[in-house]
Design an enzyme around this catalytic site. Structure first.
Site, mmCIF file in Angstrom:
data_model
loop_
_atom_site.group_PDB
_atom_site.id
_atom_site.type_symbol
_atom_site.label_atom_id
_atom_site.label_comp_id
_atom_site.label_asym_id
_atom_site.label_seq_id
_atom_site.Cartn_x
_atom_site.Cartn_y
_atom_site.Cartn_z
ATOM 1 N N THR A 53 48.777 45.943 56.424
ATOM 2 C CA THR A 53 48.203 44.835 55.702
ATOM 3 C C THR A 53 47.905 44.889 54.099
ATOM 4 O O THR A 53 47.361 44.480 53.508
ATOM 5 C CB THR A 53 46.600 44.642 55.998
ATOM 6 N N ARG A 98 50.823 46.405 51.426
ATOM 7 C CA ARG A 98 52.061 45.656 50.608
ATOM 8 C C ARG A 98 53.122 45.928 51.454
ATOM 9 O O ARG A 98 53.680 47.037 51.994
ATOM 10 C CB ARG A 98 51.914 46.388 49.468
ATOM 11 N N GLU A 108 58.478 38.951 50.962
ATOM 12 C CA GLU A 108 57.632 37.917 51.163
ATOM 13 C C GLU A 108 57.859 36.849 49.864
ATOM 14 O O GLU A 108 57.458 35.835 50.243
ATOM 15 C CB GLU A 108 56.355 38.235 51.601
ATOM 16 N N HIS A 126 50.389 36.917 54.504
ATOM 17 C CA HIS A 126 49.540 37.626 53.666
ATOM 18 C C HIS A 126 48.196 36.758 53.541
ATOM 19 O O HIS A 126 47.739 36.171 52.547
ATOM 20 C CB HIS A 126 50.260 37.465 52.314
ATOM 21 N N PHE A 181 43.162 38.420 53.288
ATOM 22 C CA PHE A 181 42.076 38.309 52.127
ATOM 23 C C PHE A 181 41.359 37.058 52.496
ATOM 24 O O PHE A 181 40.177 36.958 51.800
ATOM 25 C CB PHE A 181 42.460 38.497 50.856
HETATM 26 P P1 NAD Z 1 41.472 51.375 47.107
HETATM 27 O O1 NAD Z 1 42.056 51.880 45.854
HETATM 28 O O2 NAD Z 1 40.101 51.421 47.311
HETATM 29 O O3 NAD Z 1 42.100 52.838 48.209
HETATM 30 C C1 NAD Z 1 43.541 52.759 48.010
HETATM 31 C C2 NAD Z 1 43.317 54.619 48.577
HETATM 32 O O4 NAD Z 1 44.995 54.612 48.725
HETATM 33 C C3 NAD Z 1 42.861 55.417 47.705
HETATM 34 O O5 NAD Z 1 41.952 56.141 48.264
HETATM 35 C C4 NAD Z 1 43.840 55.953 47.236
HETATM 36 O O6 NAD Z 1 43.608 57.378 46.881
HETATM 37 C C5 NAD Z 1 44.922 56.134 48.197
HETATM 38 N N1 NAD Z 1 46.347 56.433 47.683
HETATM 39 C C6 NAD Z 1 46.950 56.125 46.660
HETATM 40 N N2 NAD Z 1 48.157 56.766 46.835
HETATM 41 C C7 NAD Z 1 48.223 57.398 47.969
HETATM 42 C C8 NAD Z 1 49.528 58.037 48.599
HETATM 43 N N3 NAD Z 1 50.458 58.362 47.737
HETATM 44 N N4 NAD Z 1 49.291 58.541 49.882
HETATM 45 C C9 NAD Z 1 48.257 58.193 50.411
HETATM 46 N N5 NAD Z 1 46.870 57.423 50.095
HETATM 47 C C10 NAD Z 1 47.355 57.053 48.586
HETATM 48 O O7 NAD Z 1 42.148 49.988 47.560
HETATM 49 P P2 NAD Z 1 41.648 48.963 48.685
HETATM 50 O O8 NAD Z 1 40.601 48.039 48.002
HETATM 51 O O9 NAD Z 1 41.203 49.708 49.866
HETATM 52 O O10 NAD Z 1 43.179 48.338 48.582
HETATM 53 C C11 NAD Z 1 44.073 48.939 49.304
HETATM 54 C C12 NAD Z 1 45.510 47.902 49.340
HETATM 55 O O11 NAD Z 1 45.246 46.967 50.110
HETATM 56 C C13 NAD Z 1 45.635 47.325 47.977
HETATM 57 O O12 NAD Z 1 46.463 48.343 47.110
HETATM 58 C C14 NAD Z 1 46.725 46.281 48.197
HETATM 59 O O13 NAD Z 1 47.952 46.510 48.137
HETATM 60 C C15 NAD Z 1 46.225 46.146 49.740
HETATM 61 N N6 NAD Z 1 45.336 44.711 49.928
HETATM 62 C C16 NAD Z 1 46.085 43.659 50.621
HETATM 63 C C17 NAD Z 1 45.372 42.394 51.083
HETATM 64 C C18 NAD Z 1 46.084 41.539 51.802
HETATM 65 O O14 NAD Z 1 45.415 40.251 51.699
HETATM 66 N N7 NAD Z 1 46.717 41.643 52.839
HETATM 67 C C19 NAD Z 1 44.174 42.082 50.248
HETATM 68 C C20 NAD Z 1 43.781 42.991 49.365
HETATM 69 C C21 NAD Z 1 44.124 44.389 49.165
#
Ligand code: NAD
Length: 331
Positions: free
Chosen positions: A232, A234, A263, A295, A298
């Site tokens: 969910t 990217r 997408e 997508h 959210f």
């Molecule tokens: P967040 O920043 O709170 O958490 C992301 C985590 O990933 C962090 O703890 C970070 O340290 C970790 N991370 C970064 N690089 C890494 C790596 N190389 N290996 C392992 N872990 C790594 O972000 P969040 O709010 O939890 O959102 C996460 C992702 O969810 C967003 O970046 C976005 O792409 C995706 N998202 C999708 C939707 C949707 O509608 N499908 C909506 C919101 C967010």
């Protein structure tokens, strides 16, 4: 501040207009995606507001800057679609929505997992046709299984907590381990061990150069045979072609995705009356053990309300020359 709002669906228009009621910014809604071709539509707008599939690369930013745009506000958490370095070079500020209901995405990931494991969408399609047969609908208990969470930040952390509630062992991998994850019973392990031990793997890290195709043919070869992959986060985290091969060989037992690498040309549009030329997505949706959504993780009342409010607040702060709480760093 006059703001061109790209990729503006009807709900964007209604909810952003509502959130803007007190702030009074002049919003110009544009249904098209932002691209080099549509960038001229933002002429005269010091701010543009974009979404995840808008193209905000260096060329488009240059076009926008030449027309006087100084602020790019994305209605999303992820900002991999924006060349923040190029924006910084052009003197443009980029803001995102750092905090909005992470529950919306975490809960949806759980929903996708249940849907693919327990074949809920297939069962529903059957009963609509008057078919109440159970053949082919067997899943497995999540209780007692091992769930691997890659990215244990806000969304991954909540997803992990829900999975603990199901009675799962939760493994995590993150470049910045969090105490909260361990306190709720999660255990950090190297990514290779996570892949090998997990019955379910859920991706919650951002898309960066480092995480691009974090799931590819090589990593899939280490996955426990028959595991379910949930994405969910990217599309670019996953090499889709490799997942198709893994599904065909049985290495992956199921795939549940809300995001897809290609997408941009598909999602957020009704293409039901057209010929879809993307063979990969067509192949994926033809598998009985795959579920694809467009997508929408959210897409809850709470999350959208927060997205619109934060976006309006950022535009107001920028207009007043105040500090930008949700600024994306330029490097
Ligand atoms: P967040 O920043 O709170 O958490 C992301 C985590 O990933 C962090 O703890 C970070 O340290 C970790 N991370 C970064 N690089 C890494 C790596 N190389 N290996 C392992 N872990 C790594 O972000 P969040 O709010 O939890 O959102 C996460 C992702 O969810 C967003 O970046 C976005 O792409 C995706 N998202 C999708 C939707 C949707 O509608 N499908 C909506 C919101 C967010």
């Amino acid at each position: 501040m006059k703001t061109a709002v790209f990729s503006a669906r009807r709900y964007d228009q209604t909810l952003l207009t509502e959130a803007n009621r007190c702030a009074g910014h002049e919003l110009v809604f544009i249904q098209d995606r932002l691209t080099a071709e549509t960038a001229p539509l933002a002429r005269g707008c010091p701010a543009v507001c974009v979404f995840v599939n808008d193209c905000v690369d260096a060329d488009v930013l240059q076009l926008l800057a030449d027309q006087g745009t100084r602020l790019v506000a994305t209605r999303s958490t992820g900002y991999n679609h924006i060349d923040a370095v190029a924006a910084g070079r052009l003197g443009m500020a980029v803001v995102r929505v750092t905090d909005y209901s992470p529950h919306s995405v975490a809960e949806f990931a759980v929903g996708l997992l249940l849907a693919v494991n327990r074949k809920i969408a297939r069962a529903s399609m059957r009963t609509r046709e008057g078919n109440f047969e159970l053949e082919g609908l067997m899943g497995f208990d999540l209780h007692g299984k091992t769930v691997g969470v890659i990215g244990t930040g806000k969304i991954g952390g909540i997803f992990a907590r829900i999975m603990r509630g199901f009675g799962c062992t939760v493994l995590g991998h993150d470049r910045h381990p969090s105490e909260a994850f361990e306190q709720m019973g999660g255990q950090y392990v190297p990514v290779r061990e996570l892949l090998a031990r997990s019955d379910v793997i859920s991706l919650h890290c951002p898309l960066t150069e480092e995480t691009h195709h974090i799931v590819d043919a090589e990593s899939l070869s280490h996955v426990k045979r028959g595991a379910i992959l949930v994405n969910t986060s990217r599309g670019g985290l996953v090499d889709t072609e490799a997942t198709v091969q893994a599904l065909k060989s049985g290495q992956l037992g199921g795939l549940a995705i809300d995001v897809y690498e290609q997408e941009a040309s598909l999602f957020f549009q009704d293409l039901s009356s057209t010929i879809i030329t993307d063979d990969l997505i067509q192949r994926l949706v033809s598998f009985p053990n795959v579920i694809v959504t467009g997508h929408q993780a959210f897409f809850t009342v709470e999350a959208i309300g927060q997205i619109m409010a934060t976006t309006v607040d950022s535009i107001t702060a920028f207009e007043r020359g105040q500090p930008l709480d949700h600024r994306v760093p330029a490097a």
